[in-house]
Design a protein around this motif. Structure first.
Motif, short mmCIF file in Angstrom:
data_model
loop_
_atom_site.label_atom_id
_atom_site.label_comp_id
_atom_site.label_asym_id
_atom_site.label_seq_id
_atom_site.Cartn_x
_atom_site.Cartn_y
_atom_site.Cartn_z
N TYR A 149 -55.91 -29.64 -13.38
CA TYR A 149 -55.71 -30.77 -12.09
C TYR A 149 -55.17 -28.76 -10.75
O TYR A 149 -56.02 -28.65 -9.48
CB TYR A 149 -54.63 -31.20 -11.36
N GLY A 150 -54.29 -28.46 -11.35
CA GLY A 150 -53.55 -26.66 -10.73
C GLY A 150 -54.73 -26.03 -9.87
O GLY A 150 -54.88 -25.90 -9.12
N LEU A 151 -55.40 -26.14 -10.70
CA LEU A 151 -56.71 -24.98 -10.50
C LEU A 151 -57.41 -25.71 -9.26
O LEU A 151 -58.48 -24.95 -8.36
CB LEU A 151 -57.57 -24.22 -11.65
N ALA A 152 -57.57 -26.48 -9.65
CA ALA A 152 -58.29 -27.58 -8.41
C ALA A 152 -57.96 -27.73 -7.13
O ALA A 152 -58.36 -27.20 -6.13
CB ALA A 152 -59.20 -28.98 -8.67
N CYS A 153 -56.78 -27.43 -7.20
CA CYS A 153 -55.54 -27.16 -6.05
C CYS A 153 -55.77 -26.48 -5.32
O CYS A 153 -56.12 -26.06 -4.70
CB CYS A 153 -53.99 -28.17 -6.24
N MET A 154 -55.67 -25.24 -6.40
CA MET A 154 -55.56 -23.68 -5.62
C MET A 154 -56.92 -23.38 -4.66
O MET A 154 -57.36 -22.71 -4.01
CB MET A 154 -55.52 -23.26 -6.93
N GLU A 155 -58.48 -23.89 -5.37
CA GLU A 155 -59.98 -23.96 -5.03
C GLU A 155 -59.50 -24.12 -4.04
O GLU A 155 -60.15 -24.19 -2.74
CB GLU A 155 -60.87 -23.76 -6.00
N LEU A 156 -59.34 -26.09 -3.63
CA LEU A 156 -59.38 -27.23 -2.69
C LEU A 156 -58.67 -25.97 -1.49
O LEU A 156 -58.72 -25.14 -0.65
CB LEU A 156 -58.57 -28.31 -2.92
#
Length: 388
Positions: free
Chosen positions: A78-85
């Motif tokens: 989830y954190g990685l997804a937030c980072m890319e968004l």
């Protein structure tokens, strides 16, 4: 050139599955956000519903929750997804964070089974939009003194009051509203079609312009008891939702910083002044080195918190430490990158000023830097200095 996060080979900290998730989110950001976001920002608008459906198809909405159509992904994923968004835009990451970590999480954690079945599957697909109404015009950092009230009227509840700076509110189908009652702070899942509920889009923002932000007015909103989040007892309930959402910010802010640093490195190596690339000057290299160092330190902090979240969970002060450090350093990186781009740094042709402006809001929302300093101070000293 070496990418900033490659200096310490930090990619090796990820599993193959985590890298795959990151790449999927990066592609959707490249395809659906980056080509349009400068225009959205300039016009002060964003296609919330279209984006929500796209993100829902990938399982990004409430992705760290389980059941009800949610992906059940790890905290690190989830954190990685937030980072890319957020590397694309903070406002777009906010859409996903508020949907999943605030509105959906509140219903998932505190709602009845009927409420979960009614709202969560549609929110997971993006067909239904949610918002989280806690902040008020006169009570931002002090939700304990919120003015919104819910009173009993027979078997019903009647809500009166207002909420301000509520992401997704103008587009929402359901609003998680927190109100004071005789029994303490209570949460309600409020269908936005309920008579007496209205949401006005906030205009003239200088930050998070590619985000739908609203003011909610509750004027005699009558609800059955089936709208009450029965497991939410007291102020700890909404604050636990904020802790959940702040974890995504710990990662997301790094995405904005990384995008700025990539832009600055590309610009400095291609732009010539005084007969050499900007990157060939010692002062420029010193700036780049310091920013890369802070970015990597922030990533290591986020990774530690993510692994701990997955293993044993996080305490609120640990999330406060992550948000305080990473947003503060991300904003400093964005500002410094702007200096490397010179006058071009304020142009919408480049993402740097947009990220810097957005991070000014990220620094403030879901707990200002001062609030997080006090959270840490209280933990260190045992003394509550809030309001002191």
């Amino acid at each position: 050139m070496t990418a900033p996060l490659d200096l310490l080979d930090l990619d090796e900290l990820l599993s193959d599955e985590e890298r795959d998730i990151r790449e999927v989110v990066r592609r959707v950001a490249d395809d659906r956000v980056r080509p349009h976001v400068a225009g959205w920002y300039e016009r002060g608008e964003v296609p919330v519903r279209d984006l929500a459906v796209e993100f829902g198809k990938l399982g990004l909405l409430g992705m760290h929750l389980t059941g009800y159509g949610c992906a059940g992904a790890s905290a690190v994923s989830y954190g990685l997804a937030c980072m890319e968004l957020e590397a694309a835009d903070s406002g777009v990451r906010s859409l996903v964070s508020v949907q999943g970590s605030l509105a959906m999480y509140a219903i998932w954690r505190f709602g009845t089974e009927e409420q979960k079945q009614r709202w969560l599957p549609g929110m997971a697909t993006g067909e239904l939009i949610g918002c989280f109404g806690l902040t008020e015009p006169d009570h931002g950092s002090d939700p304990a003194h919120m003015a919104t009230r819910a009173r009993r009227d027979g078997d019903d509840w009647v809500l009166d009051g207002g909420k301000l700076w509520i992401t997704n509110a103008p587009a929402a189908d359901v609003a998680v509203i927190w109100a004071r009652t005789d029994e303490g702070v209570t949460g309600f899942a409020v269908p936005t079609s309920t008579p007496g509920f209205s949401a006005r889009e906030i205009k003239q923002k200088m930050s998070l312009r590619a985000s739908s932000t609203g003011e909610i007015v509750l004027d005699g909103v009558r609800l059955g008891d089936d709208a009450r989040l029965t497991e939410a007892r007291g102020l700890k309930a909404p604050l636990s939702c904020l802790t959940e959402a702040r974890f995504g910010i710990v990662w997301g802010a790094l995405g904005a910083a990384r995008e700025c640093l990539h832009t600055a490195i590309d610009y400095a190596t291609s732009r010539e002044q005084f007969g050499r690339p900007l990157a060939g000057f010692q002062l420029t290299q010193a700036k780049l080195a310091d920013m890369a160092l802070e970015l990597q330190k922030g990533y290591l902090l986020a990774m530690h918190l993510g692994r701990r979240h997955d293993a044993v969970g996080l305490r609120p002060e640990q999330v406060s430490a992550g948000k305080l450090n990473n947003v503060r350093e991300a904003l400093a990186i964005a500002r410094q990158c702007r200096t490397i781009l010179g006058a071009n740094g304020i142009s919408g042709e480049y993402p740097v000023m947009r990220h810097a402006n957005n991070l000014e809001s990220v620094l403030t929302y879901e707990g200002t830097s001062e609030i997080h300093q006090l959270v840490l101070g209280q933990k260190l000293t045992g003394i509550d200095a809030f309001g002191g």
